[in-house]
Design a protein around this motif. Structure first.
Motif, PDB file in Angstrom:
ATOM      1  N   GLY A  21       6.063  -1.101  -8.734  1.00  0.00           N
ATOM      2  CA  GLY A  21       6.298  -1.689  -7.289  1.00  0.00           C
ATOM      3  C   GLY A  21       5.095  -1.361  -6.452  1.00  0.00           C
ATOM      4  N   PRO A  22       5.353  -2.274  -5.088  1.00  0.00           N
ATOM      5  CA  PRO A  22       4.409  -2.043  -4.251  1.00  0.00           C
ATOM      6  C   PRO A  22       4.026  -0.810  -3.505  1.00  0.00           C
ATOM      7  CG  PRO A  22       6.140  -3.084  -3.100  1.00  0.00           C
ATOM      8  CD  PRO A  22       6.412  -2.707  -4.696  1.00  0.00           C
ATOM      9  N   MET A  23       3.018  -0.150  -3.598  1.00  0.00           N
ATOM     10  CA  MET A  23       2.688   1.202  -2.857  1.00  0.00           C
ATOM     11  C   MET A  23       1.946   1.331  -1.617  1.00  0.00           C
ATOM     12  SD  MET A  23       3.853   3.200  -5.337  1.00  0.00           S
ATOM     13  CE  MET A  23       3.218   4.671  -5.399  1.00  0.00           C
ATOM     14  N   ARG A  24       1.930  -0.034  -1.046  1.00  0.00           N
ATOM     15  CA  ARG A  24       1.116   0.118   0.312  1.00  0.00           C
ATOM     16  C   ARG A  24       2.001  -1.009   0.934  1.00  0.00           C
ATOM     17  NH1 ARG A  24      -4.940  -0.977  -0.748  1.00  0.00           N
ATOM     18  NH2 ARG A  24      -4.119  -2.365  -2.613  1.00  0.00           N
ATOM     19  N   TYR A  25       1.690  -1.186   2.482  1.00  0.00           N
ATOM     20  CA  TYR A  25       2.282  -2.203   3.391  1.00  0.00           C
ATOM     21  C   TYR A  25       3.541  -1.999   3.510  1.00  0.00           C
ATOM     22  CZ  TYR A  25      -2.482  -3.695   2.313  1.00  0.00           C
ATOM     23  OH  TYR A  25      -4.078  -3.292   2.016  1.00  0.00           O
ATOM     24  N   VAL A  26       4.146  -3.111   4.081  1.00  0.00           N
ATOM     25  CA  VAL A  26       5.581  -2.929   4.467  1.00  0.00           C
ATOM     26  C   VAL A  26       6.764  -2.836   3.425  1.00  0.00           C
ATOM     27  CG1 VAL A  26       5.087  -4.254   6.757  1.00  0.00           C
ATOM     28  CG2 VAL A  26       5.834  -5.616   4.750  1.00  0.00           C
ATOM     29  N   TYR A  27       6.359  -3.180   2.238  1.00  0.00           N
ATOM     30  CA  TYR A  27       7.381  -2.984   1.101  1.00  0.00           C
ATOM     31  C   TYR A  27       6.982  -2.020   0.275  1.00  0.00           C
ATOM     32  CZ  TYR A  27       8.109  -8.062   2.126  1.00  0.00           C
ATOM     33  OH  TYR A  27       8.340  -9.277   2.643  1.00  0.00           O
ATOM     34  N   ASN A 159      -3.577   5.057   1.854  1.00  0.00           N
ATOM     35  CA  ASN A 159      -3.562   6.089   0.923  1.00  0.00           C
ATOM     36  C   ASN A 159      -2.406   6.465   0.620  1.00  0.00           C
ATOM     37  OD1 ASN A 159      -2.446   6.850   3.466  1.00  0.00           O
ATOM     38  ND2 ASN A 159      -4.090   8.317   3.991  1.00  0.00           N
ATOM     39  N   ASN A 160      -1.320   5.455   0.932  1.00  0.00           N
ATOM     40  CA  ASN A 160       0.116   5.666   0.549  1.00  0.00           C
ATOM     41  C   ASN A 160       0.982   6.500   1.274  1.00  0.00           C
ATOM     42  OD1 ASN A 160       2.098   4.773  -1.363  1.00  0.00           O
ATOM     43  ND2 ASN A 160       2.008   6.541  -2.204  1.00  0.00           N
ATOM     44  N   HIS A 305      13.246  13.126   8.224  1.00  0.00           N
ATOM     45  CA  HIS A 305      14.095  12.442   7.545  1.00  0.00           C
ATOM     46  C   HIS A 305      13.445  10.777   7.084  1.00  0.00           C
ATOM     47  CE1 HIS A 305      17.170  15.314   7.816  1.00  0.00           C
ATOM     48  NE2 HIS A 305      17.364  15.060   9.174  1.00  0.00           N
ATOM     49  N   PHE A 306      12.563  10.438   7.919  1.00  0.00           N
ATOM     50  CA  PHE A 306      11.912   9.340   7.687  1.00  0.00           C
ATOM     51  C   PHE A 306      10.457   9.409   6.965  1.00  0.00           C
ATOM     52  CE2 PHE A 306      15.099   8.734  11.024  1.00  0.00           C
ATOM     53  CZ  PHE A 306      15.174   7.415  10.536  1.00  0.00           C
ATOM     54  N   LYS A 307       9.890  10.424   6.671  1.00  0.00           N
ATOM     55  CA  LYS A 307       8.640  10.878   6.129  1.00  0.00           C
ATOM     56  C   LYS A 307       8.530  10.414   4.667  1.00  0.00           C
ATOM     57  CE  LYS A 307       4.664  12.769   6.584  1.00  0.00           C
ATOM     58  NZ  LYS A 307       4.046  12.390   5.079  1.00  0.00           N
ATOM     59  N   LEU A 308       7.563   9.851   4.321  1.00  0.00           N
ATOM     60  CA  LEU A 308       7.176   9.775   3.016  1.00  0.00           C
ATOM     61  C   LEU A 308       6.495  10.894   2.327  1.00  0.00           C
ATOM     62  CD1 LEU A 308       7.835   7.461   0.626  1.00  0.00           C
ATOM     63  CD2 LEU A 308       5.658   6.606   1.345  1.00  0.00           C
ATOM     64  N   ASN A 309       6.830  11.279   1.345  1.00  0.00           N
ATOM     65  CA  ASN A 309       6.129  12.553   0.686  1.00  0.00           C
ATOM     66  C   ASN A 309       6.160  12.090  -0.919  1.00  0.00           C
ATOM     67  OD1 ASN A 309       5.896  14.564   2.866  1.00  0.00           O
ATOM     68  ND2 ASN A 309       8.057  14.403   2.756  1.00  0.00           N
ATOM     69  N   PHE A 310       4.952  12.428  -1.319  1.00  0.00           N
ATOM     70  CA  PHE A 310       4.614  12.423  -2.715  1.00  0.00           C
ATOM     71  C   PHE A 310       4.209  13.712  -3.427  1.00  0.00           C
ATOM     72  CE2 PHE A 310       3.478  10.967  -7.023  1.00  0.00           C
ATOM     73  CZ  PHE A 310       4.644  10.329  -7.228  1.00  0.00           C
TER      74      PHE A 310
END
Length: 336
Positions: A21-27, A159-160, A305-310
């Motif tokens: 799936g998309p890894m950048r931008y709004v989606y 940078n995702n 709670h809204f942070k994206l981590n990988f």
């Protein structure tokens, strides 16, 4: 939840429509969720489907649109998209017993694309129990809060991993309210009609920022950030505001706020009815500064709670999504 909840991700299907799936931008949250669910070492992934409490369908609606949409077949694309989704369900229902034992009530998919809600509308009888995790959580278009999950839209950079900052001190934020974006949809038309000019320094509404101006800096210097609907109710501006310590001003109709099962949005945001847009400045100025300070403090408290981590970290957006799925899964009774 994290110690007991296990999810099986179906292995069927091929990249790029499935397992990617998309890894950048709004989606980006759509692709990031698929990536995290299939990451080796994910502690919430079931080792065998018999161990699972819920089942993830790793189809990317955004990639279906990206790879298969054609303007010449636009009139028929919804049916084509629905057929792809229905065919995938038919495959897993034939191969495994899990879909049929719950009529899909312990299954879910994740989509941030505007068309995400439409894939399950092709056959109401088949998909009436399926949990839909959607950015476009619009009750007027069939979103059902007791079954479906509202997910925050995140504008992921190259940078995702979007940056989360405190921004300026609440005492140094010189702009009362700020918005920058295209005039899309009736609500933004009304917003620009009343506030889209350069005459008011307190309410700054821009179609295009002046050359050399930085969007994030404007957010960081604003007390309130205006988050109106565009063509659809979903928008990354909600998380843009939260990421910069700016109190969101939500102007949307029929929108179900993300993770409302556990987050009290009234404590860190302001909701303004669409028919009160002309009174926006008065509404915000009448909020006591002490009340604003409380909301701004709570924004900083809920940022994680809204942070994206990988890989994912405890209590981040990945776990907020799964917690919402888990709560809906608790109501499902299986028939063996």
């Amino acid at each position: 939840m994290m110690k007991t909840f296990k999810i099986w991700t179906y292995k069927e299907g091929d990249i790029p429509l499935v397992h990617n799936g998309p890894m950048r931008y709004v989606y980006s949250v759509e692709g990031d969720f698929i990536e995290e669910m299939e990451r080796t070492g994910n502690p919430m992934a079931a080792n065998h489907p018999d161990e699972a409490h819920a089942f993830f369908i790793p189809i990317s609606i955004t990639n279906i649109v990206y790879y298969l949409y054609s303007p010449t077949e636009a009139h028929n694309f919804n049916k084509r998209m629905q057929a792809i989704f229905k065919d995938y369900i038919a495959i897993i229902a034939k191969k495994y017993p899990y879909w049929n034992r719950s009529n899909g009530a312990d299954h879910f998919y994740v989509s941030c694309h505007d068309w995400g809600p439409h894939v399950s509308k092709g056959n109401h009888k088949v998909f009436s129990n399926l949990i839909r995790v959607l950015c476009n959580a619009n009750q007027s278009e069939g979103f059902v809060p007791r079954r479906d999950v509202s997910m925050s839209e995140i504008n992921g950079p190259s940078n995702n991993i979007p940056n989360v900052i405190k921004g300026e001190s609440p005492y140094n934020r010189s702009i009362l309210a700020f918005f920058a974006g295209k005039v899309r949809g009736a609500i933004r038309v009304k917003l620009f009609k009343h506030w889209g000019n350069d005459e008011d320094d307190d309410i700054q509404v821009h179609n295009h920022l002046p050359k050399g101006q930085n969007y994030t800096e404007f957010l960081s210097r604003s007390k309130y950030c205006i988050c109106p609907s565009g063509f659809e109710v979903a928008s990354s501006r909600l998380t843009d505001a939260i990421y910069t310590g700016c109190v969101p001003v939500i102007i949307k109709d029929h929108y179900v706020l993300p993770y409302g099962d556990v987050l009290d949005w009234s404590r860190f945001s302001v909701q303004v009815p669409v028919n009160k847009i002309q009174d926006l400045k008065k509404i915000l100025q009448e909020i006591p500064f002490s009340r604003y300070l409380e909301m701004q403090k709570r924004i900083l408290e809920v940022q994680h709670h809204f942070k994206l981590n990988f890989p994912a970290k405890r209590f981040d957006v990945f776990h907020m999504i799964l917690h919402s799925v888990w709560l809906r899964r608790l109501d499902v009774r299986l028939t063996e």
